[in-house]
Write a protein that holds these residues in place. Sequence first.
Motif, PDB file in Angstrom:
ATOM      1  N   THR A 188       0.834  -1.193   0.000  1.00  0.00           N
ATOM      2  CA  THR A 188       0.000   0.000   0.000  1.00  0.00           C
ATOM      3  C   THR A 188       0.874   1.249   0.000  1.00  0.00           C
ATOM      4  O   THR A 188       2.070   1.197   0.330  1.00  0.00           O
ATOM      5  CB  THR A 188      -0.922   0.001   1.227  1.00  0.00           C
ATOM      6  OG1 THR A 188      -0.122  -0.106   2.417  1.00  0.00           O
ATOM      7  CG2 THR A 188      -1.882  -1.186   1.178  1.00  0.00           C
ATOM      8  N   ASP A 189       0.270   2.377  -0.337  1.00  0.00           N
ATOM      9  CA  ASP A 189       1.038   3.608  -0.528  1.00  0.00           C
ATOM     10  C   ASP A 189       1.718   4.099   0.750  1.00  0.00           C
ATOM     11  O   ASP A 189       2.687   4.866   0.675  1.00  0.00           O
ATOM     12  CB  ASP A 189       0.113   4.714  -1.051  1.00  0.00           C
ATOM     13  CG  ASP A 189      -0.369   4.435  -2.467  1.00  0.00           C
ATOM     14  OD1 ASP A 189       0.280   3.626  -3.160  1.00  0.00           O
ATOM     15  OD2 ASP A 189      -1.407   5.007  -2.868  1.00  0.00           O
ATOM     16  N   ASP A 190       1.245   3.673   1.908  1.00  0.00           N
ATOM     17  CA  ASP A 190       1.827   4.171   3.150  1.00  0.00           C
ATOM     18  C   ASP A 190       3.069   3.405   3.579  1.00  0.00           C
ATOM     19  O   ASP A 190       3.680   3.721   4.591  1.00  0.00           O
ATOM     20  CB  ASP A 190       0.787   4.133   4.272  1.00  0.00           C
ATOM     21  CG  ASP A 190       0.271   2.719   4.529  1.00  0.00           C
ATOM     22  OD1 ASP A 190       0.203   1.938   3.573  1.00  0.00           O
ATOM     23  OD2 ASP A 190      -0.072   2.407   5.682  1.00  0.00           O
ATOM     24  N   ASP A 192       6.859   2.602   3.404  1.00  0.00           N
ATOM     25  CA  ASP A 192       8.084   3.263   2.963  1.00  0.00           C
ATOM     26  C   ASP A 192       9.244   2.276   2.891  1.00  0.00           C
ATOM     27  O   ASP A 192       9.248   1.250   3.576  1.00  0.00           O
ATOM     28  CB  ASP A 192       8.462   4.392   3.937  1.00  0.00           C
ATOM     29  CG  ASP A 192       7.437   5.506   3.951  1.00  0.00           C
ATOM     30  OD1 ASP A 192       6.884   5.810   2.862  1.00  0.00           O
ATOM     31  OD2 ASP A 192       7.187   6.068   5.032  1.00  0.00           O
TER      32      ASP A 192
END
Length: 400
Positions: A188-190, A192
């Motif tokens: 997911t985009d969150d 890192d």
Amino acid sequence: MSRPPLPVHAEPDVPDVPDDATNYIFFADRDALVLSGGGARGAYQVGVLKAIAEWLPADAPCPFEVLVGTSAGALNAAAIGARAHSLREAVQSLEAVWANFRVEQVVQSNSLTMLRSGLHWMAALLSAGWIAKPPRSLFDTTPLYELLTRAVPLDQIPVQIAAGRLHALAVATTSYTTGQAVAFFDGTDDVDGWNRASRAGRRRRIDLDVLMASAAIPFIFPAWSIDGNHYGDGAMRQLAPLSPAVHLGANRVFVIGTRGSAAATPPTGAIAQAPPSPGHLLGFVLDSLFTDGLSIDLERLNQINRLIVAAGHTEHRPIRATVIQPSVDPTAIAMKHERRMPRSIRTLLRTMGAYEARGGLLVSYLLFDKSYTCELMATGYADAQARRAEIVPYLAPWVT
């Protein structure tokens, strides 16, 4: 499958992470499934997962939001991630492959190919590398590439992530350019990337190149190119096998390993052993690569957990880890089925001394034959049933 060489270029930068940052701070509860490397021993993982899938409702998704795999474990993890909407369907697809395995589906093993390979090695040796360059590996893994193309719908992994069924999938590799342990991940985009001492996490789509690199056992299988740089088996520099799962947000980790409880037991009745053969040594090296890092990381994790609890921290939380490994030494199982290997490979392994004493370790990692893999799956299934009470807490709310 031959491919033109790709130009080598600098590897992409990873966002800097402060050296004193900790991953023991959690804002969400996540369960991770970590599948270690082990070559043909990866069949054991499928047996454990088959038992888990049977405990779940037929339409239940994969209960693990984070998947991490190394080498053969990476292939299993990717197959599960691609079908995260249904663990039972994912396991059935894996079982169909492992229950029908033949060595010829992993490496080119016909007599002509092996003869050519032997002559190539001999020519390189006799000419000191001037006339013929040394081969890059013992075996050609083109058949494995083709098998993965058919068996694992990798294009579905981003779909499963977008649908919220999978938080992240990470595949461990080793960079021959930097010497780092590099975990390629999609999530997911969150999520890192990370950068630690000798290890890093890089966001990238999980494709066949990543899987082939993770499974590229040194010396035995060829290194694989990813974006112009060469990578090999993720176990080679894997100092912290649980690290990718923690970086991806998991605070509960279920690990399926491949080392049997009797892996370090000397041969029965042995008093004085002959010096180790090359086959013995190579098997020993593989056993160390695939399992020692996990044992050390688990010990370190337990020590940190005790410190957190003793200090009474409220912003840090212990990471729960449960490990299941074969209750029967896979080497002993492999030696019952070793004659199922193609004659050409048996001849090569015998020449290396792979059938002497603990030399059978090497056979246990390379015996991609259904007679062996089916027995390993049955062992995994039985072990999971015996330890159901320890596994069930990872399966909520589907199983209580």
